[in-house]
Design a protein around this motif. Structure first.
Motif, mmCIF file in Angstrom:
data_model
loop_
_atom_site.group_PDB
_atom_site.id
_atom_site.type_symbol
_atom_site.label_atom_id
_atom_site.label_comp_id
_atom_site.label_asym_id
_atom_site.label_seq_id
_atom_site.Cartn_x
_atom_site.Cartn_y
_atom_site.Cartn_z
ATOM 1 N N ASN A 46 -19.465 8.827 -27.243
ATOM 2 C CA ASN A 46 -19.771 7.310 -26.848
ATOM 3 C C ASN A 46 -19.540 7.262 -25.335
ATOM 4 O O ASN A 46 -18.636 6.794 -24.812
ATOM 5 N N GLN A 47 -20.493 7.767 -24.640
ATOM 6 C CA GLN A 47 -20.554 7.568 -22.904
ATOM 7 C C GLN A 47 -20.236 5.953 -22.648
ATOM 8 O O GLN A 47 -19.367 5.802 -21.533
ATOM 9 N N MET B 115 -6.373 14.385 -18.027
ATOM 10 C CA MET B 115 -7.109 14.849 -16.968
ATOM 11 C C MET B 115 -8.604 14.913 -17.354
ATOM 12 O O MET B 115 -9.627 14.831 -16.649
ATOM 13 N N GLU B 116 -8.708 15.487 -18.385
ATOM 14 C CA GLU B 116 -10.150 15.896 -19.063
ATOM 15 C C GLU B 116 -10.603 14.366 -19.188
ATOM 16 O O GLU B 116 -11.842 14.102 -19.090
ATOM 17 N N VAL B 117 -9.843 13.369 -19.826
ATOM 18 C CA VAL B 117 -10.609 11.904 -19.973
ATOM 19 C C VAL B 117 -10.888 11.532 -18.494
ATOM 20 O O VAL B 117 -12.032 10.693 -18.167
ATOM 21 N N PHE B 118 -10.012 11.711 -17.463
ATOM 22 C CA PHE B 118 -10.375 11.100 -15.999
ATOM 23 C C PHE B 118 -11.721 11.965 -15.734
ATOM 24 O O PHE B 118 -12.539 11.346 -14.904
ATOM 25 N N LEU B 119 -11.776 13.215 -15.761
ATOM 26 C CA LEU B 119 -12.855 14.046 -15.344
ATOM 27 C C LEU B 119 -14.322 13.471 -16.052
ATOM 28 O O LEU B 119 -15.261 13.202 -15.326
ATOM 29 N N ARG B 120 -14.240 13.121 -17.321
ATOM 30 C CA ARG B 120 -15.124 12.434 -18.038
ATOM 31 C C ARG B 120 -15.628 11.230 -17.455
ATOM 32 O O ARG B 120 -16.702 10.842 -17.291
ATOM 33 N N PHE B 121 -14.484 10.513 -17.066
ATOM 34 C CA PHE B 121 -14.924 9.133 -16.188
ATOM 35 C C PHE B 121 -15.758 9.281 -14.942
ATOM 36 O O PHE B 121 -16.744 8.583 -14.584
ATOM 37 N N SER C 277 -19.230 10.463 -15.406
ATOM 38 C CA SER C 277 -20.106 9.823 -16.565
ATOM 39 C C SER C 277 -21.119 8.903 -15.740
ATOM 40 O O SER C 277 -20.943 8.482 -14.802
ATOM 41 N N ASN C 278 -22.555 9.015 -16.358
ATOM 42 C CA ASN C 278 -23.641 8.180 -15.555
ATOM 43 C C ASN C 278 -23.405 6.604 -16.002
ATOM 44 O O ASN C 278 -23.963 5.837 -15.270
#
Length: 306
Positions: free
Chosen positions: A179-180, A234-240, A243-244
Motif C-alpha cells: 500500500n504505497q 531503514m528499509e521502511v525509511f528507504l521505501r519512504f 516512494s512516488n
C-alpha cells in the motif's frame, strides 16, 4: 567533492562509466539525448558514492586514543554502552522535529510506558480494510519502543518484547510494500518520528587496549545486536524516500539539513551492514532532494577531511 584535492580523479572515474551506468540517473534528467548533461549529473553522484565508500571503510583510530571509563581497573563496558546508547544528549540524538527521544530526566522504562503495548496490537489480516490505516499508525508508534541491547540473550527478560517488535516491523514493511498510499502526506510526521527514534542513537562501546588496532582482514567484523530491528526500520525509511507518494517539497520539512547531518553522523557506526545501508539511503536522498545536493557534497567533504 568541491574543493577537494581528489576531485579530478573522482570525476575522471565517473566519466569512464558505461551507458548502462548512466541510466542509473536517467530519472533525474529524462532527456536521453542530452548526454553531456547526464554525464555531469552522473559524475556528481559518483563523486558522492566514491567518498562514501572511502568513509565506510575508514578505521576508527581516534577512538583508540580516548580512554574508556574504568571501574576497579577494568572497563565497565555495559555502563558505557547504556549511557551512550540512550542518553538524549549524545551527538546522535534525533532530529528535533519530530522529537525522537523522551524529555531529559526520563528513563527508558518511562519512555516505553508512554507507548502502546506491542502485544495489544493485532495483525493487519485480523482487521477490516477500513481499519488498517489507523492500525498502521498504531504500529509505528508502538515500534518506537526501545530496548537495552547490552543484556545477554539467555538472561534478557525483554527477549519476547524484542521479537514482538521485530514481527511488527516486518508487518509495517509488508504493509508499505502493498500500500504505497500509506506514505501519504498526512502520515509523514508519524513515519519520520518512527524512523528518527530508532536510527538516531549513541553507539555501543567496544573497548580494546589503546595500542590494538582493528584489522578487518584478521578480526571478526563488529555487528550490533540491534541490527535485526534497525535493518527493518531503514528499509521502511528507504521505501519512504523512493516512494512516488512522497513529494520532496513536502518531505523536506522533515528531511532537512539537521536531519541529513545526523544521518551522516551514523557513518561512524562500526557495523559495516549499517554503513552499506546508509550509503544506499543517502544516494536516494541525493537523487530526489535536489535542494540538498550542495549541502550533502559540502557535508561529505567536511566529514571526509576532518
Amino acid at each position: 567533492v568541491h574543493g577537494g584535492p581528489s576531485r579530478t580523479s573522482l570525476l575522471c572515474h565517473a566519466r569512464r562509466a558505461s551507458q548502462s551506468e548512466i541510466c542509473m540517473v536517467s530519472h533525474l534528467h529524462p532527456q536521453p539525448q542530452n548526454t553531456k548533461r547526464c554525464l555531469h549529473q552522473f559524475s556528481c553522484i559518483q563523486s558522492i558514492m566514491k567518498v562514501l565508500m572511502k568513509l565506510s571503510g575508514k578505521k576508527k583510530d581516534k577512538d583508540s586514543t580516548q580512554p574508556s571509563p574504568k571501574k576497579d581497573g577494568k572497563i565497565d563496558s555495559k555502563k558505557e554502552f547504556t549511557k551512550s546508547h540512550y542518553n538524549i544528549n549524545t551527538r546522535h540524538t534525533s532530529h528535533e522535529q519530530p522529537s525522537a527521544r523522551p524529555v531529559e530526566g526520563h528513563s527508558l522504562e518511562e519512555w516505553n510506558r508512554t507507548l502502546p503495548p506491542l502485544e495489544d496490537i493485532p495483525n493487519f489480516r485480523d482487521v477490516s480494510a477500513s481499519e488498517r490505516p489507523e492500525l498502521f499508525l498504531r504500529k509505528l508508534k508502538a515500534c518506537e519502543r526501545m530496548f537495552d541491547w547490552t543484556i545477554a540473550e539467555v538472561d534478557d527478560p525483554q527477549l519476547g518484547q524484542k521479537e514482538l517488535k521485530r514481527r511488527q516491523l516486518v508487518e509495517i514493511l509488508d504493509f508499505i510494500n502493498e500500500n504505497q498510499k500509506a506514505l501519504n502526506e498526512a502520515n509523514m510526521p508519524n513515519v519520520m518520528e518512527f524512523v528518527s527514534v530508532n536510527i538516531f542513537r549513541g553507539f555501543p562501546a567496544f573497548p580494546s587496549p589503546g595500542h590494538v588496532e582493528f584489522d578487518p582482514e584478521e578480526d571478526e567484523p563488529i555487528q550490533y545486536p540491534e541490527w535485526p530491528h534497525l535493518q527493518l526500520v531503514m528499509e521502511v525509511f528507504l521505501r519512504f524516500v523512493v516512494s512516488n507518494e512522497v513529494d520532496p517539497k513536502v518531505a523536506r520539512k522533515y528531511i532537512d539539513q539537521p536531519f541529513i547531518t545526523k544521518l551522516l553522523g551514523l557513518f561512524e557506526s562500526e557495523d559495516e551492514r549499517e554503513r552499506e545501508t546508509l550509503k544506499m539511503i543517502l544516494h536516494r536522498i541525493y537523487g530526489k532532494f535536489m535542494q540538498h545536493r550542495a549541502f550533502i557534497r559540502k557535508s561529505i567533504n567536511n566529514t571526509f577531511y576532518h
